[in-house]
Design a protein around this motif. Structure first.
Motif, PDB file in Angstrom:
ATOM      1  N   ASN A  19      -2.177   8.825 -10.373  1.00  0.00           N
ATOM      2  CA  ASN A  19      -1.900   9.446  -9.208  1.00  0.00           C
ATOM      3  C   ASN A  19      -0.850  10.617  -9.145  1.00  0.00           C
ATOM      4  N   TYR A  59      -1.776  15.585   6.467  1.00  0.00           N
ATOM      5  CA  TYR A  59      -1.570  15.770   5.011  1.00  0.00           C
ATOM      6  C   TYR A  59      -2.472  17.020   4.514  1.00  0.00           C
ATOM      7  N   ALA A  96       1.588   4.234   1.206  1.00  0.00           N
ATOM      8  CA  ALA A  96       0.643   5.039   2.199  1.00  0.00           C
ATOM      9  C   ALA A  96       1.534   5.746   3.353  1.00  0.00           C
ATOM     10  N   GLU A  97       2.880   5.776   3.435  1.00  0.00           N
ATOM     11  CA  GLU A  97       3.703   6.066   4.455  1.00  0.00           C
ATOM     12  C   GLU A  97       3.112   5.332   5.720  1.00  0.00           C
ATOM     13  N   GLU A 148      -5.301   9.032  -6.843  1.00  0.00           N
ATOM     14  CA  GLU A 148      -4.874   9.966  -5.863  1.00  0.00           C
ATOM     15  C   GLU A 148      -4.423  11.274  -6.116  1.00  0.00           C
ATOM     16  N   TYR A 152      -6.539  12.096  -2.077  1.00  0.00           N
ATOM     17  CA  TYR A 152      -5.646  11.513  -1.219  1.00  0.00           C
ATOM     18  C   TYR A 152      -4.965  12.449  -0.301  1.00  0.00           C
ATOM     19  N   VAL A 160       0.646  -1.347   0.076  1.00  0.00           N
ATOM     20  CA  VAL A 160      -0.021  -0.077  -0.060  1.00  0.00           C
ATOM     21  C   VAL A 160       0.912   1.356  -0.101  1.00  0.00           C
ATOM     22  N   TYR A 193       8.686   3.024   0.599  1.00  0.00           N
ATOM     23  CA  TYR A 193       8.310   3.319  -1.114  1.00  0.00           C
ATOM     24  C   TYR A 193       9.657   2.990  -1.770  1.00  0.00           C
TER      25      TYR A 193
HETATM   26  C1  GAL Z   1       1.784   7.294  -3.523  1.00  0.00           C
HETATM   27  C2  GAL Z   1       1.210   5.951  -2.924  1.00  0.00           C
HETATM   28  C3  GAL Z   1       0.283   6.485  -1.611  1.00  0.00           C
HETATM   29  C4  GAL Z   1       1.108   7.380  -0.906  1.00  0.00           C
HETATM   30  C5  GAL Z   1       1.474   8.703  -1.766  1.00  0.00           C
HETATM   31  C6  GAL Z   1       2.028   9.940  -1.019  1.00  0.00           C
HETATM   32  O1  GAL Z   1       2.644   6.925  -4.184  1.00  0.00           O
HETATM   33  O2  GAL Z   1       0.292   5.174  -3.698  1.00  0.00           O
HETATM   34  O3  GAL Z   1       0.101   5.267  -0.824  1.00  0.00           O
HETATM   35  O4  GAL Z   1       2.209   6.937  -0.582  1.00  0.00           O
HETATM   36  O5  GAL Z   1       2.247   8.319  -2.871  1.00  0.00           O
HETATM   37  O6  GAL Z   1       1.410  10.300   0.003  1.00  0.00           O
END
Ligand code: GAL
Length: 826
Positions: A233, A315, A122-123, A253, A292, A120, A550
């Motif tokens: 995203n 966020y 998602a930090e 996202e 997101y 995921v 990541y």
């Molecule tokens: C994306 C990822 C999310 C979140 C976002 C940054 O790459 O899919 O889960 O990490 O970056 O907040």
């Protein structure tokens, strides 16, 4: 007549059940123009809310506020590490009850998007992978590896089956209209070579075989195997096109702000630019936008990803960490959603044409077969405003970096840069009753580790998480060295190469020093140490602060002193390499094992109450009882004065803290120019020169009416004297509304507007907190707003000259465009 056997009754019952389910089933299909839900073409606004980042008690309110903000759907990932912390031992209790979360979404009348992953990002700690998975022999994560694929399939199937059993898919009458497999694999796929390509095809087949009856998506997967829909995203996705021309264009996202790491400033993305990004997406054929995050929430416990994600996952989302409206963002986006929805039928059924007006001004016209029109007029120049003459459709002032939405192509219903929504300035209010804290304390017991005693020994410097399975942030590495010649070794240097994240060293039970990695990576630790003749014990305490989440093969990034080398350097550069010495290991702290964070008294643990508590002492536990602040406002604990560690309330971890890490003093601004591409860290930051996170959320449901207990584990040394409990309330609310738009003011948490501190209808100047009257104003500017708002929880009216009664001073005044500025307190 034939008597019916029991199996026939079961058959009839099953048929009936299937029949009722299919009666209520929602059919989700799509084409290039839109999602088609029960035959209707839809534009969808959705928002991410991660269920473990709030509490069960908070869910209904968050979901309702999302609905009130104009969302059609809520999206969440599923968090594998939390659901299966130990292989085949599952946990879906408390705020891990994702079924209940989706049921609440359904009860609120919203759709849902299920992003299974199960990677995921998602930090979130280790991107959501459980550590046992990483530690399985022969496994390679996120690639064509049979062990990994088998585990991924078992978990995915488990989640799908649970959702099916609860009838959560739209095909069963439930809220879930889309599901996602993997996550942004396309971004890093090349690093996995051919195996990556095979893997993503397998992901698609495995997902399809789940037979969920709704479409599957893959985000950032430019070569998504059909029929997976690839989605985008980012902060902007207007120029994205799915790889299949028959797929609808979806923004899975839309990063509404950004995450924060320890030591970093607090990022913000303006309401104007957020709205601009959404409007540009719909202007360019988009049909689904998922924020997101819509509510970011809190990384409770040790769930924060890494390295170095803060405990707050606010966020800058439309709902703040505590679930309050983040204004003006929430309100501005709400109005944007309503404006775009006016054109839903035309956007999803019509044909699109673009007209270039030069200077980066574009008019996009959607025309329905029935002739109805809907327009987006954009100015993507980041500094020049524009006046656009659309002839019989009117003249429009178009600020730089903005989009105007024209209903019928001739009526401005929204401009992304003209914010009419209220601004709320949230403040922390001290709670005297809960703030007389009396501290008890206890040192972390180190007798064993200072003597080099661990639980197991090996002639190697081991990788940290492979040994700890991440049950704790802490791992002790201990060894001893026999010294003969003190002339060489009495003044030596201890050099430790570690992969991070923090390191503390002791020699013969004496503290030598502490260091942490600035960016969460490798670092070298060097300190002078004095060695004695004979055996010397070297004790190193390594701590991780959130595992990476990541990047290609992020799971292979090493932590701890893995491989070292660890060396002693004496006179004349004589060096002893200790890397292959016999190392003894101990996982976690004695205090963790004794559960010192648990308010229940523990056998053999005596908290010290009669001596003054120590200040600046490392590896120290502190405990205080407190009374919860009264009322329903969200509660935070102010940990100013503390260093780094973890905090618990009534035994529940509210997360890691690192209050002593002060952010840079430069790079912040009071004002934020929304124009131009938003790049986190480069603009619109706040909180310079302050602790990167000072306040920590204590959810109301963690608190009891009578006595509560706060426990802190302080790793590096701090002073708990000023720790206090506070509530988060709306301080000041403001609005600046253009003539012809709606004034809406509201207080949060059931409070009422008590006073109008400033109100002027004319040409007022300044911003919230610093409004000033302009050169002209209506005489009723204050009284009209007072009459409409004071004593009410919320109020609103159209801001027109008529509403303010009289004509305004000089001649021709009616031709001037007036503006209302209001500042009030709740
Ligand atoms: C994306 C990822 C999310 C979140 C976002 C940054 O790459 O899919 O889960 O990490 O970056 O907040």
């Amino acid at each position: 007549m034939f008597p019916m056997g029991s199996s026939s009754w079961v058959g009839i019952a099953l048929f009936f059940l299937a029949f009722t389910a299919s009666c209520f089933a929602t059919e989700v299909t799509y084409d290039a123009r839109s999602l088609i839900i029960n035959g209707e073409r839809r534009v969808i606004f959705s928002g991410a809310v991660h269920y473990p980042r709030s509490t069960v008690q908070m869910w209904p309110d968050i979901i309702q506020k999302a609905k009130d903000g104009g969302l059609d759907a809520i999206e969440s990932y599923v968090f594998w590490d939390r659901h299966e912390p130990v292989r085949r031992e599952y946990d879906f209790s408390g705020n891990l009850d994702f079924i209940k979360f989706f049921q609440i979404i359904q009860e609120a009348g919203l759709y849902a998007i299920l992003r299974i992953g199960p990677y995921v990002c998602a930090e979130w700690n280790f991107g959501g992978f459980p550590l046992w998975l990483h530690n399985m022999p022969g496994i390679e994560l996120r690639t064509d590896n049979p062990i990994y694929k088998n585990e991924m399939q078992i978990f995915t199937t488990k989640i799908v089956n649970m959702a099916k059993e609860a009838k959560l898919f739209a095909s069963q009458g439930g809220p879930i209209i889309l599901a996602q497999i993997e996550n942004e694999y396309g971004n890093i796929m090349t690093d996995y070579g051919e195996a990556g390509k095979t893997y993503i095809k397998w992901c698609a087949q495995m997902a399809l075989a789940q037979n969920i009856g709704v479409p599957w998506i893959m985000c950032q997967q430019h070569d998504a195997p059909q029929p997976m829909i690839n989605t985008c995203n980012g902060h902007y996705c207007d120029s994205f096109q799915p790889n299949n021309p028959k797929s609808p264009k979806m923004f899975t996202e839309n990063w509404i702000g950004w995450f924060q790491k320890w030591g970093e400033r607090v990022p913000h993305r303006s309401a104007e630019d957020s709205a601009f990004s959404v409007a540009r997406f719909f202007q360019n054929g988009g049909i689904l936008n998922n924020y997101y995050m819509y509510h970011g929430g809190t990384n409770f416990g040790r769930t924060a990803g890494g390295p170095y994600m803060t405990t707050s996952y606010e966020y800058d989302a439309p709902l703040d960490e505590y679930g309050n409206l983040n204004q003006p963002k929430w309100g501005h986006l709400k109005q944007l959603h309503a404006a775009i929805k006016l054109g839903e039928k035309i956007i999803t059924n019509g044909t699109r044409t673009d007209k270039d007006f030069g200077n980066e001004v574009t008019l996009t016209t959607y025309t329905h077969t029935n002739g109805e029109r809907f327009c987006f007029l954009s100015n993507t120049n980041d500094s020049k405003d524009a006046n656009v003459d659309l002839q019989q459709d009117g003249n429009y002032f178009l600020p730089a970096w903005s989009v105007t939405i024209l209903d019928g192509c001739n009526k401005e219903v929204f401009n992304t840069a003209k914010v009419n929504s209220q601004t709320s300035i949230m403040v922390k209010k001290s709670d005297d009753a809960s703030n007389k804290l009396t501290w008890a304390w206890i040192p972390e017991k180190k007798k064993d580790t200072m003597h080099g005693k661990g639980n197991f020994k090996v002639n190697q410097l081991l990788e940290q998480k492979e040994l700890t399975f991440d049950v704790s942030d802490y791992l002790w590495y201990m060894t001893s060295v026999d010294i003969n010649d003190t002339s060489i070794w009495s003044n030596a240097t201890l050099r430790v190469n570690t992969r991070g994240h923090t390191l503390r060293a002791y020699v013969n039970g004496r503290h030598v020093g502490y260091k942490f990695s600035q960016w969460g990576g490798n670092f070298t630790y060097e300190k002078y140490v004095s060695l004695k003749k004979g055996l010397n014990v070297i004790t190193l305490l390594s701590a991780t602060v959130g595992l990476p989440n990541y990047g290609a093969k992020f799971d292979k990034i090493k932590t701890g002193i893995a491989g070292g080398p660890v060396q002693l350097i004496g006179n004349n550069n004589e060096t002893i390499d200790l890397s292959t010495n016999l190392w003894s290991y101990k996982i976690g702290l004695n205090g963790e094992k004794k559960r010192l964070y648990d308010p229940q008294p523990r056998i053999g643990v005596s908290w010290r109450t009669n001596s003054p508590y120590p200040i600046g002492r490392s590896l120290t536990w502190y405990k205080a009882d407190f009374v919860a602040p009264s009322g329903n406002d969200p509660v935070v604990v102010d940990l100013l004065g503390l260093g780094k560690g973890e905090a618990w309330v009534n035994g529940q971890s509210i997360g890691r803290y690192w209050t002593s890490w002060i952010t840079a003093t430069n790079g912040c601004s009071d004002t934020c120019d929304y124009r131009g591409k938003y790049v986190p860290a480069q603009k619109c930051n706040t909180n310079c020169g302050n602790p990167s996170q000072r306040w920590y959320h204590v959810p109301r449901s963690f608190l009891k009416n009578d006595k509560n207990t706060l426990v802190l584990f302080e790793e590096i040394g701090g002073n708990p004297q000023n720790v206090s409990f506070q509530t988060v309330i709306t301080g000041t609310i403001c609005a600046q509304v253009q003539e012809g738009a709606l004034l809406e003011l509201s207080c949060q948490g059931g409070k009422t507007i008590s006073q109008i501190q400033f109100s002027s209808f004319g040409n007022p100047t300044g911003n919230c907190g610093s409004f000033k009257k302009g050169t002209w104003e209506a005489t009723d500017g204050q009284s009209v707003v007072e009459a409409a708002c004071v004593g009410r929880n919320s109020c609103g009216f159209m801001v027109t000259k008529e509403a303010f009664g009289v004509a305004i001073g000089p001649m021709n005044v009616d031709e001037r465009v007036a503006r209302l500025a209001v500042q009030a307190t709740c």
